[in-house]
Design a protein around this motif. Structure first.
Motif, PDB file in Angstrom:
ATOM      1  N   LEU A 173      18.199  37.237  23.219  1.00  0.00           N
ATOM      2  CA  LEU A 173      19.382  37.211  22.357  1.00  0.00           C
ATOM      3  C   LEU A 173      20.605  36.724  23.131  1.00  0.00           C
ATOM      4  N   ALA A 174      20.780  37.206  24.362  1.00  0.00           N
ATOM      5  CA  ALA A 174      21.918  36.767  25.175  1.00  0.00           C
ATOM      6  C   ALA A 174      21.870  35.257  25.399  1.00  0.00           C
ATOM      7  N   SER A 175      20.672  34.721  25.626  1.00  0.00           N
ATOM      8  CA  SER A 175      20.523  33.266  25.812  1.00  0.00           C
ATOM      9  C   SER A 175      20.878  32.508  24.539  1.00  0.00           C
ATOM     10  N   GLU A 176      20.477  33.060  23.399  1.00  0.00           N
ATOM     11  CA  GLU A 176      20.784  32.419  22.118  1.00  0.00           C
ATOM     12  C   GLU A 176      22.282  32.356  21.884  1.00  0.00           C
ATOM     13  N   VAL A 177      22.975  33.440  22.191  1.00  0.00           N
ATOM     14  CA  VAL A 177      24.432  33.478  22.024  1.00  0.00           C
ATOM     15  C   VAL A 177      25.096  32.502  22.995  1.00  0.00           C
ATOM     16  N   ALA A 178      24.628  32.464  24.246  1.00  0.00           N
ATOM     17  CA  ALA A 178      25.202  31.554  25.241  1.00  0.00           C
ATOM     18  C   ALA A 178      25.050  30.096  24.796  1.00  0.00           C
ATOM     19  N   LYS A 179      23.880  29.754  24.266  1.00  0.00           N
ATOM     20  CA  LYS A 179      23.664  28.392  23.773  1.00  0.00           C
ATOM     21  C   LYS A 179      24.592  28.081  22.606  1.00  0.00           C
ATOM     22  N   HIS A 180      24.736  29.038  21.702  1.00  0.00           N
ATOM     23  CA  HIS A 180      25.604  28.854  20.536  1.00  0.00           C
ATOM     24  C   HIS A 180      27.053  28.587  20.961  1.00  0.00           C
ATOM     25  N   LEU A 181      27.493  29.287  21.998  1.00  0.00           N
ATOM     26  CA  LEU A 181      28.875  29.134  22.481  1.00  0.00           C
ATOM     27  C   LEU A 181      28.999  28.044  23.543  1.00  0.00           C
ATOM     28  N   VAL A 182      27.887  27.344  23.813  1.00  0.00           N
ATOM     29  CA  VAL A 182      27.830  26.257  24.808  1.00  0.00           C
ATOM     30  C   VAL A 182      28.280  26.781  26.176  1.00  0.00           C
ATOM     31  N   LEU A 183      27.574  27.806  26.630  1.00  0.00           N
ATOM     32  CA  LEU A 183      27.886  28.458  27.898  1.00  0.00           C
ATOM     33  C   LEU A 183      26.621  28.611  28.728  1.00  0.00           C
ATOM     34  N   TYR A 184      26.806  28.793  30.045  1.00  0.00           N
ATOM     35  CA  TYR A 184      25.713  29.239  30.883  1.00  0.00           C
ATOM     36  C   TYR A 184      25.518  30.734  30.644  1.00  0.00           C
ATOM     37  N   LEU A 185      24.258  31.175  30.546  1.00  0.00           N
ATOM     38  CA  LEU A 185      24.021  32.611  30.498  1.00  0.00           C
ATOM     39  C   LEU A 185      24.424  33.238  31.830  1.00  0.00           C
ATOM     40  N   LYS A 186      24.040  32.558  32.908  1.00  0.00           N
ATOM     41  CA  LYS A 186      24.485  32.973  34.239  1.00  0.00           C
ATOM     42  C   LYS A 186      25.067  31.741  34.922  1.00  0.00           C
ATOM     43  N   ARG A 187      26.376  31.736  35.090  1.00  0.00           N
ATOM     44  CA  ARG A 187      27.066  30.573  35.622  1.00  0.00           C
ATOM     45  C   ARG A 187      26.682  30.314  37.086  1.00  0.00           C
ATOM     46  N   PRO A 188      26.423  29.054  37.461  1.00  0.00           N
ATOM     47  CA  PRO A 188      26.077  28.767  38.858  1.00  0.00           C
ATOM     48  C   PRO A 188      27.285  28.922  39.776  1.00  0.00           C
ATOM     49  N   GLY A 189      26.999  29.194  41.048  1.00  0.00           N
ATOM     50  CA  GLY A 189      28.075  29.311  42.021  1.00  0.00           C
ATOM     51  C   GLY A 189      28.713  30.682  42.018  1.00  0.00           C
ATOM     52  N   VAL A 190      29.891  30.749  42.602  1.00  0.00           N
ATOM     53  CA  VAL A 190      30.648  31.995  42.700  1.00  0.00           C
ATOM     54  C   VAL A 190      32.099  31.721  42.331  1.00  0.00           C
ATOM     55  N   GLN A 191      32.854  32.780  42.108  1.00  0.00           N
ATOM     56  CA  GLN A 191      34.234  32.642  41.653  1.00  0.00           C
ATOM     57  C   GLN A 191      35.105  31.879  42.653  1.00  0.00           C
ATOM     58  N   THR A 192      34.843  32.057  43.947  1.00  0.00           N
ATOM     59  CA  THR A 192      35.701  31.455  44.961  1.00  0.00           C
ATOM     60  C   THR A 192      35.608  29.935  45.014  1.00  0.00           C
ATOM     61  N   GLN A 193      34.650  29.327  44.299  1.00  0.00           N
ATOM     62  CA  GLN A 193      34.620  27.861  44.267  1.00  0.00           C
ATOM     63  C   GLN A 193      35.867  27.310  43.573  1.00  0.00           C
ATOM     64  N   PHE A 194      36.585  28.160  42.829  1.00  0.00           N
ATOM     65  CA  PHE A 194      37.761  27.709  42.090  1.00  0.00           C
ATOM     66  C   PHE A 194      39.064  27.917  42.867  1.00  0.00           C
ATOM     67  N   GLY A 195      38.997  28.601  43.983  1.00  0.00           N
ATOM     68  CA  GLY A 195      40.219  28.863  44.737  1.00  0.00           C
ATOM     69  C   GLY A 195      40.037  28.543  46.212  1.00  0.00           C
ATOM     70  N   ASP A 196      41.080  28.771  46.996  1.00  0.00           N
ATOM     71  CA  ASP A 196      41.022  28.543  48.433  1.00  0.00           C
ATOM     72  C   ASP A 196      40.338  29.714  49.115  1.00  0.00           C
ATOM     73  N   LEU A 197      39.398  29.407  49.989  1.00  0.00           N
ATOM     74  CA  LEU A 197      38.659  30.455  50.686  1.00  0.00           C
ATOM     75  C   LEU A 197      39.556  31.245  51.631  1.00  0.00           C
ATOM     76  N   VAL A 198      40.602  30.609  52.157  1.00  0.00           N
ATOM     77  CA  VAL A 198      41.498  31.333  53.069  1.00  0.00           C
ATOM     78  C   VAL A 198      42.549  32.135  52.310  1.00  0.00           C
ATOM     79  N   GLY A 199      42.582  31.994  50.986  1.00  0.00           N
ATOM     80  CA  GLY A 199      43.558  32.729  50.188  1.00  0.00           C
ATOM     81  C   GLY A 199      44.759  31.881  49.829  1.00  0.00           C
ATOM     82  N   ASP A 200      45.501  32.341  48.844  1.00  0.00           N
ATOM     83  CA  ASP A 200      46.695  31.634  48.395  1.00  0.00           C
ATOM     84  C   ASP A 200      47.741  31.590  49.508  1.00  0.00           C
ATOM     85  N   TYR A 201      48.290  30.403  49.760  1.00  0.00           N
ATOM     86  CA  TYR A 201      49.234  30.226  50.876  1.00  0.00           C
ATOM     87  C   TYR A 201      50.408  31.197  50.799  1.00  0.00           C
ATOM     88  N   ASP A 202      50.957  31.361  49.606  1.00  0.00           N
ATOM     89  CA  ASP A 202      52.135  32.219  49.452  1.00  0.00           C
ATOM     90  C   ASP A 202      51.850  33.681  49.754  1.00  0.00           C
TER      91      ASP A 202
END
Length: 332
Positions: free
Chosen positions: A193-222
Motif C-alpha cells: 500500500l505504501a508503494s502504491e501511494v508513493a507511485k500515485h504521488l510520484v515519489l520514492y518510497l525510500k529516497r536514495p541518499g541522505v539528507q546532507t547531500q542537500f547541504g554543506d557537510l562542514v555546516g552553514d558558514y554563518d
C-alpha cells in the motif's frame, strides 16, 4: 437478522501547526495519509482521519506563505482521541514566541498517543517539551548543529530523512515529512500500500541518499565559530593541494597539539575530517554546476583519484558521484 458489517476504526493523524509553518510540512503528510484512504478497500477495518491543531488558542494559523490554515482544534482541546501526533516545523525565531502552554499540551498528549513525531524544526519543540531526552533524532540539516548544541543530551544524526527511536519519530527538512509519512503508512498497512501511494504521488518510497547531500557537510558558514571560519577561509583555495595539519597550525601560530585540541572543540570534528568534508563540498558543487568528469574533479579537489572520491561519497552521502550528478541535473 444480526448485522455482521465490518466496523471501520478511524486512526486520527493530528498535525500541530505553529505560526509561520511551511505548507509542505503540513500538506505533504496530509496527502500521504488521505491518499492511503483512497487505495484502501471500502470495507477496510482501518482508515485515517487528519486533524490540524493550532498551537495557540486561535484556530486560524498563517503559514510562511501567508496562506491561512483553519484548524479544527487548538491546544486548549484535550477531548478527542489522537493516534499519531506530528509537530510541523516553522522558523527557529518563531519558537521564541511560543506559548509555554504548548509544551504542557505535548507532555500530556505524549502519554496517550500511539506515536509522536516532528517534521523539520518541529524537533526543537519536542526537545523543549522534554520528550526527546536520550533519543537519536534528526532535523533539517541546516539546524542540526544548533539542536545538538542546545540539547546535548540528544544524539543528533543529520544524515537520515527520518529516524525512529522507540515511539518517537523525527524527520529532516520540509519534504522529509513525506518520507516519514510514507514510513508510518508502511508500518500500519505494509509495503504494497505504501508503494502504491508513493507511485500515485510520484515519489520514492525510500529516497536514495541522505539528507546532507542537500547541504554543506562542514555546516552553514554563518553558524561556524570565528576560529573555524578562519581555517575554512584559509583552506578554500588550497583544496587541490597537499595540506597538512602542521600547515594549518602554523598559519594561526599554534602548536599542532594545541591547534588540534582547539579546532575539535570549536568545530566538533578533527582538522583532517574538516578538510575532507570541505573537499567533498567542493566536489558536490563541481558535479552540480560543471560538466567536468568525476576523475578531473577528484584531482582538483585533492582526492587523487576517482576511486577515493567515490568511496567518500558513498561513506558520507550513500550515493556515488555519478548518482549525485544525475539527481542534481535531472539527467538519465
Amino acid at each position: 437478522m444480526e448485522n455482521t458489517a465490518k466496523q471501520t476504526e478511524i486512526k486520527t493523524i493530528a498535525l500541530l501547526i505553529l505560526p509561520g509553518v511551511q505548507l509542505l510540512d503540513v500538506a505533504g503528510p496530509c496527502d500521504v495519509f488521505m491518499s492511503a484512504n483512497h487505495f484502501l478497500p471500502d470495507d477496510s477495518a482501518l482508515k485515517y482521519e487528519v486533524e490540524l491543531i493550532s498551537s495557540t488558542s486561535d484556530k486560524i494559523v498563517y503559514s510562511s506563505a501567508g496562506i491561512p490554515l483553519t484548524c479544527g482544534h487548538s491546544i486548549d482541546d484535550d477531548d478527542f482521541p489522537i493516534d499519531t501526533l506530528l509537530v510541523a516545523g516553522t522558523e527557529l525565531s518563531v519558537l521564541d514566541e511560543v506559548n509555554t502552554g504548548l509544551y504542557s499540551y505535548l507532555q500530556r498528549r505524549a502519554t496517550s498517543v500511539r506515536r509522536i513525531g516532528s517534521v523539520c524544526v518541529g524537533a526543537f519543540v519536542l526537545a523543549k517539551a522534554g520528550l526527546l531526552r536520550g533519543k537519536q533524532v534528526t532535523t533539517h540539516w541546516k539546524y542540526a548543529a544548533i539542536l545538538q548544541k542546545d540539547y546535548p543530551e540528544l544524539e543528533v544524526n543529520v544524515n537520515p530523512f527520518f529516524i525512529r527511536d522507540e515511539g518517537i519519530y523525527t524527520s529532516g527538512g520540509v519534504t522529509s515529512g513525506i518520507d516519514l509519512a510514507l514510513a508510518l503508512l508502511e508500518e500500519d498497512f505494509g509495503k504494497p500500500l505504501a508503494s502504491e501511494v508513493a507511485k500515485h504521488l510520484v515519489l520514492y518510497l525510500k529516497r536514495p541518499g541522505v539528507q546532507t547531500q542537500f547541504g554543506d557537510l562542514v555546516g552553514d558558514y554563518d553558524l561556524l565559530s570565528p576560529f573555524t571560519k578562519a581555517i575554512r577561509d584559509l583552506l578554500k583555495d588550497k583544496l587541490g593541494q597537499a595540506v597538512s595539519i602542521d600547515y594549518m597550525a602554523e598559519s594561526v601560530h599554534m602548536s599542532v597539539r594545541n591547534f588540534s585540541r582547539v579546532f575539535l572543540k570549536e568545530s566538533g570534528m578533527t582538522p583532517g575530517k574538516f578538510l575532507e568534508k570541505m573537499r567533498l563540498d567542493q566536489a558536490k558543487n563541481m558535479l552540480e554546476y560543471t560538466d567536468m568528469s568525476p576523475a578531473m574533479i577528484a584531482q582538483k579537489c585533492g582526492f587523487g583519484n576517482v576511486v577515493s572520491l567515490r568511496r567518500l561519497f558513498l561513506k558520507y552521502l550513500s550515493i556515488s558521484p555519478v548518482q549525485f550528478r544525475k539527481t542534481c541535473k535531472g539527467s538519465e
